[in-house]
Design a protein around this motif. Structure first.
Motif, PDB file in Angstrom:
ATOM      1  N   ALA A  49      17.828  81.715  54.059  1.00  0.00           N
ATOM      2  CA  ALA A  49      18.021  81.007  55.330  1.00  0.00           C
ATOM      3  C   ALA A  49      19.074  79.925  55.165  1.00  0.00           C
ATOM      4  N   THR A  50      19.782  79.676  56.248  1.00  0.00           N
ATOM      5  CA  THR A  50      20.779  78.607  56.251  1.00  0.00           C
ATOM      6  C   THR A  50      20.568  77.718  57.474  1.00  0.00           C
ATOM      7  N   ILE A  51      21.046  76.495  57.378  1.00  0.00           N
ATOM      8  CA  ILE A  51      20.975  75.582  58.518  1.00  0.00           C
ATOM      9  C   ILE A  51      22.198  74.673  58.485  1.00  0.00           C
ATOM     10  N   THR A  52      22.828  74.499  59.642  1.00  0.00           N
ATOM     11  CA  THR A  52      23.990  73.628  59.735  1.00  0.00           C
ATOM     12  C   THR A  52      23.541  72.181  59.899  1.00  0.00           C
ATOM     13  N   SER A  53      24.498  71.273  59.840  1.00  0.00           N
ATOM     14  CA  SER A  53      24.163  69.865  60.018  1.00  0.00           C
ATOM     15  C   SER A  53      23.626  69.601  61.417  1.00  0.00           C
ATOM     16  N   GLY A  54      24.003  70.460  62.369  1.00  0.00           N
ATOM     17  CA  GLY A  54      23.515  70.315  63.729  1.00  0.00           C
ATOM     18  C   GLY A  54      22.190  70.992  63.987  1.00  0.00           C
ATOM     19  N   GLY A  55      21.671  71.715  63.001  1.00  0.00           N
ATOM     20  CA  GLY A  55      20.349  72.318  63.134  1.00  0.00           C
ATOM     21  C   GLY A  55      20.334  73.799  63.483  1.00  0.00           C
ATOM     22  N   SER A  56      21.491  74.456  63.541  1.00  0.00           N
ATOM     23  CA  SER A  56      21.517  75.890  63.814  1.00  0.00           C
ATOM     24  C   SER A  56      21.104  76.658  62.565  1.00  0.00           C
ATOM     25  N   ALA A  57      20.152  77.577  62.740  1.00  0.00           N
ATOM     26  CA  ALA A  57      19.564  78.283  61.606  1.00  0.00           C
ATOM     27  C   ALA A  57      19.812  79.781  61.681  1.00  0.00           C
ATOM     28  N   ASN A  58      19.886  80.398  60.514  1.00  0.00           N
ATOM     29  CA  ASN A  58      19.973  81.844  60.395  1.00  0.00           C
ATOM     30  C   ASN A  58      19.087  82.300  59.253  1.00  0.00           C
ATOM     31  N   TYR A  59      18.583  83.529  59.369  1.00  0.00           N
ATOM     32  CA  TYR A  59      17.626  84.051  58.410  1.00  0.00           C
ATOM     33  C   TYR A  59      17.977  85.480  57.999  1.00  0.00           C
ATOM     34  N   VAL A  60      17.594  85.841  56.790  1.00  0.00           N
ATOM     35  CA  VAL A  60      17.663  87.233  56.399  1.00  0.00           C
ATOM     36  C   VAL A  60      16.580  87.976  57.172  1.00  0.00           C
ATOM     37  N   ASN A  61      16.830  89.235  57.505  1.00  0.00           N
ATOM     38  CA  ASN A  61      15.907  89.971  58.377  1.00  0.00           C
ATOM     39  C   ASN A  61      14.475  89.996  57.849  1.00  0.00           C
ATOM     40  N   SER A  62      14.320  90.072  56.544  1.00  0.00           N
ATOM     41  CA  SER A  62      12.986  90.238  55.967  1.00  0.00           C
ATOM     42  C   SER A  62      12.076  89.024  56.168  1.00  0.00           C
ATOM     43  N   VAL A  63      12.624  87.871  56.533  1.00  0.00           N
ATOM     44  CA  VAL A  63      11.783  86.681  56.712  1.00  0.00           C
ATOM     45  C   VAL A  63      11.763  86.184  58.150  1.00  0.00           C
ATOM     46  N   LYS A  64      12.517  86.828  59.032  1.00  0.00           N
ATOM     47  CA  LYS A  64      12.546  86.392  60.427  1.00  0.00           C
ATOM     48  C   LYS A  64      11.156  86.446  61.036  1.00  0.00           C
ATOM     49  N   ARG A  66       8.698  84.662  60.144  1.00  0.00           N
ATOM     50  CA  ARG A  66       7.707  84.147  59.193  1.00  0.00           C
ATOM     51  C   ARG A  66       8.146  82.831  58.547  1.00  0.00           C
ATOM     52  N   PHE A  67       9.426  82.674  58.307  1.00  0.00           N
ATOM     53  CA  PHE A  67       9.950  81.478  57.646  1.00  0.00           C
ATOM     54  C   PHE A  67      10.709  80.621  58.659  1.00  0.00           C
ATOM     55  N   THR A  68      10.652  79.308  58.460  1.00  0.00           N
ATOM     56  CA  THR A  68      11.418  78.374  59.291  1.00  0.00           C
ATOM     57  C   THR A  68      12.116  77.363  58.399  1.00  0.00           C
ATOM     58  N   ILE A  69      13.432  77.272  58.540  1.00  0.00           N
ATOM     59  CA  ILE A  69      14.199  76.270  57.814  1.00  0.00           C
ATOM     60  C   ILE A  69      14.444  75.087  58.736  1.00  0.00           C
ATOM     61  N   SER A  70      14.356  73.879  58.190  1.00  0.00           N
ATOM     62  CA  SER A  70      14.611  72.675  58.963  1.00  0.00           C
ATOM     63  C   SER A  70      15.197  71.623  58.019  1.00  0.00           C
ATOM     64  N   ARG A  71      15.690  70.546  58.598  1.00  0.00           N
ATOM     65  CA  ARG A  71      16.253  69.494  57.764  1.00  0.00           C
ATOM     66  C   ARG A  71      16.070  68.140  58.414  1.00  0.00           C
ATOM     67  N   ASP A  72      16.050  67.119  57.563  1.00  0.00           N
ATOM     68  CA  ASP A  72      15.996  65.734  58.008  1.00  0.00           C
ATOM     69  C   ASP A  72      17.266  65.087  57.463  1.00  0.00           C
ATOM     70  N   ASN A  73      18.251  64.907  58.315  1.00  0.00           N
ATOM     71  CA  ASN A  73      19.543  64.390  57.855  1.00  0.00           C
ATOM     72  C   ASN A  73      19.433  62.956  57.334  1.00  0.00           C
ATOM     73  N   ALA A  74      18.526  62.183  57.892  1.00  0.00           N
ATOM     74  CA  ALA A  74      18.355  60.800  57.437  1.00  0.00           C
ATOM     75  C   ALA A  74      17.832  60.742  56.009  1.00  0.00           C
ATOM     76  N   LYS A  75      17.095  61.781  55.615  1.00  0.00           N
ATOM     77  CA  LYS A  75      16.516  61.824  54.263  1.00  0.00           C
ATOM     78  C   LYS A  75      17.279  62.771  53.340  1.00  0.00           C
ATOM     79  N   ASN A  76      18.353  63.381  53.836  1.00  0.00           N
ATOM     80  CA  ASN A  76      19.111  64.364  53.037  1.00  0.00           C
ATOM     81  C   ASN A  76      18.192  65.433  52.461  1.00  0.00           C
ATOM     82  N   THR A  77      17.286  65.914  53.289  1.00  0.00           N
ATOM     83  CA  THR A  77      16.258  66.840  52.829  1.00  0.00           C
ATOM     84  C   THR A  77      16.235  68.094  53.694  1.00  0.00           C
ATOM     85  N   VAL A  78      16.055  69.233  53.038  1.00  0.00           N
ATOM     86  CA  VAL A  78      15.897  70.497  53.736  1.00  0.00           C
ATOM     87  C   VAL A  78      14.524  71.067  53.380  1.00  0.00           C
TER      88      VAL A  78
END
Length: 122
Positions: A49-64, A66-78
């Motif tokens: 999975a990938t996520i841009t700085s603006g929060g747009s996410a993409n996933y490999v088909n096998s995890v769509k 079921r998985f969710t990617i997210s990030r907290d830019n203030a904490k530099n954490t994904v």
């Protein structure tokens, strides 16, 4: 120096959930895309999975779905929330970040975490 520190892996039964975290630290100016990869024994590393700085996410088909990617830019954490885990999700999971840091402010560099083991088994 920039470091990515992952946490949250472990052993879980099929159908269970885990949440992975990856915190970036160091002389970071800005983080662009962040991602999670995984590598199962005997297989090549694959993008999960990938996520841009603006929060747009993409996933490999096998995890769509079921998985969710997210990030907290203030904490530099994904994060990677993994639900309905299957045995085939068993792998070492690595976080990845493309970022600018103070030592080389004119270039975007790519950093990797050390990996965290996820095992799905009954």
């Amino acid at each position: 120096q920039v470091q990515l520190a992952e946490s949250g892996g472990g052993l879980v039964q099929p159908g269970g959930s885990l949440r992975l975290s990856c915190a970036a630290s160091g002389s970071i100016i800005v983080i662009n895309a962040m991602a999670w990869y995984r590598q199962a024994p005997g297989k090549e590393r694959e993008l999960v999975a990938t996520i841009t700085s603006g929060g747009s996410a993409n996933y490999v088909n096998s995890v769509k779905g079921r998985f969710t990617i997210s990030r907290d830019n203030a904490k530099n954490t994904v994060y990677l929330q993994m639900n309905i885990l299957k045995p085939e999700d068993t792998a070492v999971y690595y976080c990845n970040a493309k970022l600018y840091h103070a030592s080389r402010p004119e270039f975007e560099d790519t950093y990797w975490g050390q990996g965290t083991q996820v095992t799905v088994s009954s």
